[in-house]
Write a protein that holds these residues in place. Structure first.
Motif, PDB file in Angstrom:
ATOM      1  N   ALA A  38      41.238 -84.272   7.263  1.00  0.00           N
ATOM      2  CA  ALA A  38      40.486 -85.383   6.660  1.00  0.00           C
ATOM      3  C   ALA A  38      41.437 -86.400   6.030  1.00  0.00           C
ATOM      4  N   ARG A  39      42.437 -85.915   5.300  1.00  0.00           N
ATOM      5  CA  ARG A  39      43.412 -86.826   4.689  1.00  0.00           C
ATOM      6  C   ARG A  39      44.199 -87.589   5.749  1.00  0.00           C
ATOM      7  N   LEU A  40      44.554 -86.880   6.808  1.00  0.00           N
ATOM      8  CA  LEU A  40      45.307 -87.499   7.884  1.00  0.00           C
ATOM      9  C   LEU A  40      44.492 -88.600   8.554  1.00  0.00           C
ATOM     10  N   ASN A  41      43.233 -88.306   8.835  1.00  0.00           N
ATOM     11  CA  ASN A  41      42.365 -89.298   9.478  1.00  0.00           C
ATOM     12  C   ASN A  41      42.096 -90.499   8.580  1.00  0.00           C
ATOM     13  N   ALA A  42      42.138 -90.298   7.264  1.00  0.00           N
ATOM     14  CA  ALA A  42      41.866 -91.389   6.322  1.00  0.00           C
ATOM     15  C   ALA A  42      43.103 -92.241   6.032  1.00  0.00           C
ATOM     16  N   GLN A  45      47.350 -96.718   9.222  1.00  0.00           N
ATOM     17  CA  GLN A  45      48.187 -96.634  10.426  1.00  0.00           C
ATOM     18  C   GLN A  45      49.670 -96.596  10.050  1.00  0.00           C
ATOM     19  N   ILE A  46      50.032 -97.348   9.041  1.00  0.00           N
ATOM     20  CA  ILE A  46      51.437 -97.380   8.603  1.00  0.00           C
ATOM     21  C   ILE A  46      51.877 -96.021   8.082  1.00  0.00           C
ATOM     22  N   ASP A  47      51.046 -95.372   7.272  1.00  0.00           N
ATOM     23  CA  ASP A  47      51.401 -94.046   6.757  1.00  0.00           C
ATOM     24  C   ASP A  47      51.438 -93.011   7.884  1.00  0.00           C
ATOM     25  N   GLN A  48      50.547 -93.129   8.851  1.00  0.00           N
ATOM     26  CA  GLN A  48      50.579 -92.211   9.989  1.00  0.00           C
ATOM     27  C   GLN A  48      51.874 -92.392  10.786  1.00  0.00           C
ATOM     28  N   ARG A  50      54.674 -93.423   9.531  1.00  0.00           N
ATOM     29  CA  ARG A  50      55.735 -92.872   8.689  1.00  0.00           C
ATOM     30  C   ARG A  50      55.784 -91.349   8.811  1.00  0.00           C
ATOM     31  N   LEU A  51      54.617 -90.733   8.950  1.00  0.00           N
ATOM     32  CA  LEU A  51      54.586 -89.286   9.178  1.00  0.00           C
ATOM     33  C   LEU A  51      55.189 -88.941  10.536  1.00  0.00           C
ATOM     34  N   ASP A  52      54.922 -89.781  11.530  1.00  0.00           N
ATOM     35  CA  ASP A  52      55.559 -89.580  12.838  1.00  0.00           C
ATOM     36  C   ASP A  52      57.077 -89.667  12.701  1.00  0.00           C
ATOM     37  N   ALA A  53      57.546 -90.652  11.930  1.00  0.00           N
ATOM     38  CA  ALA A  53      58.985 -90.804  11.707  1.00  0.00           C
ATOM     39  C   ALA A  53      59.555 -89.564  11.015  1.00  0.00           C
ATOM     40  N   LEU A  54      58.805 -89.007  10.077  1.00  0.00           N
ATOM     41  CA  LEU A  54      59.241 -87.793   9.387  1.00  0.00           C
ATOM     42  C   LEU A  54      59.443 -86.661  10.391  1.00  0.00           C
ATOM     43  N   ALA A  55      58.481 -86.485  11.283  1.00  0.00           N
ATOM     44  CA  ALA A  55      58.569 -85.413  12.281  1.00  0.00           C
ATOM     45  C   ALA A  55      59.765 -85.619  13.206  1.00  0.00           C
ATOM     46  N   VAL A  56      59.962 -86.835  13.660  1.00  0.00           N
ATOM     47  CA  VAL A  56      61.072 -87.126  14.567  1.00  0.00           C
ATOM     48  C   VAL A  56      62.404 -86.943  13.841  1.00  0.00           C
TER      49      VAL A  56
END
Length: 157
Positions: A38-42, A45-48, A50-56
């Motif tokens: 739920a938090r992820l879906n909310a 786009q910028i924070d999502q 940034r999370l992708d960048a964290l994973a990479v």
């Protein structure tokens, strides 16, 4: 300076750069954890992204550890430097650089998962929570390896 020490210096430089980027991204995102679907879906786009960048960045940092460890063993003129990764891991464990093999396998599994596409937000949240939990250990390994490698490089200058 020997070629082995030069290779170590290059591997260490790449690893430190990856760790620095991971540390910066991680610090910016800690308030978002733990994640839920739920938090992820909310999230914006910028924070999502940034999370992708964290994973990479996690995957890159974790991926650079093994070659840096091998370069360190070679620079130390360790006769088993080119043996299997389990032997290399044991050498690094004796020096206090890495923890248990199970820890490494968990961290590697997370790294491998980064490259897959997961459509379910719950799966993505679980992966990111796992990565977030392992980042301190990865950064600690980088720091310990860096200390040992820096001392060796300084000896050869």
């Amino acid at each position: 300076m020997s070629v082995r020490v030069q290779v170590l210096e290059q591997a260490l430089q790449a690893l430190r750069q990856a760790a620095s980027r991971l540390r910066a991204t991680h610090g910016d995102l800690t308030a978002h954890f733990p994640l839920t679907s739920a938090r992820l879906n909310a999230m914006s786009q910028i924070d999502q992204e940034r999370l992708d960048a964290l994973a990479v960045r996690y995957a890159r940092c974790q991926d650079l550890l093994a070659p840096a460890m091998r370069a360190l063993a070679r620079a130390q003129l360790e006769p088993k430097a080119d043996a299997s990764f389990l032997v290399l891991h044991a050498l690094m464990q004796k020096q206090g650089i890495v923890a248990t093999t199970a820890d490494w396998e968990r961290q590697r599994s997370l790294r491998n998962a980064v490259g897959h596409e997961y459509p379910e937000a719950e799966t993505i949240a679980d992966l990111l929570n796992g990565i977030q939990a392992e980042i301190p250990a990865i950064l600690s390994m980088v720091e310990r390896l860096s200390q040992v490698a820096s001392a060796l490089i300084a000896e050869h200058r």
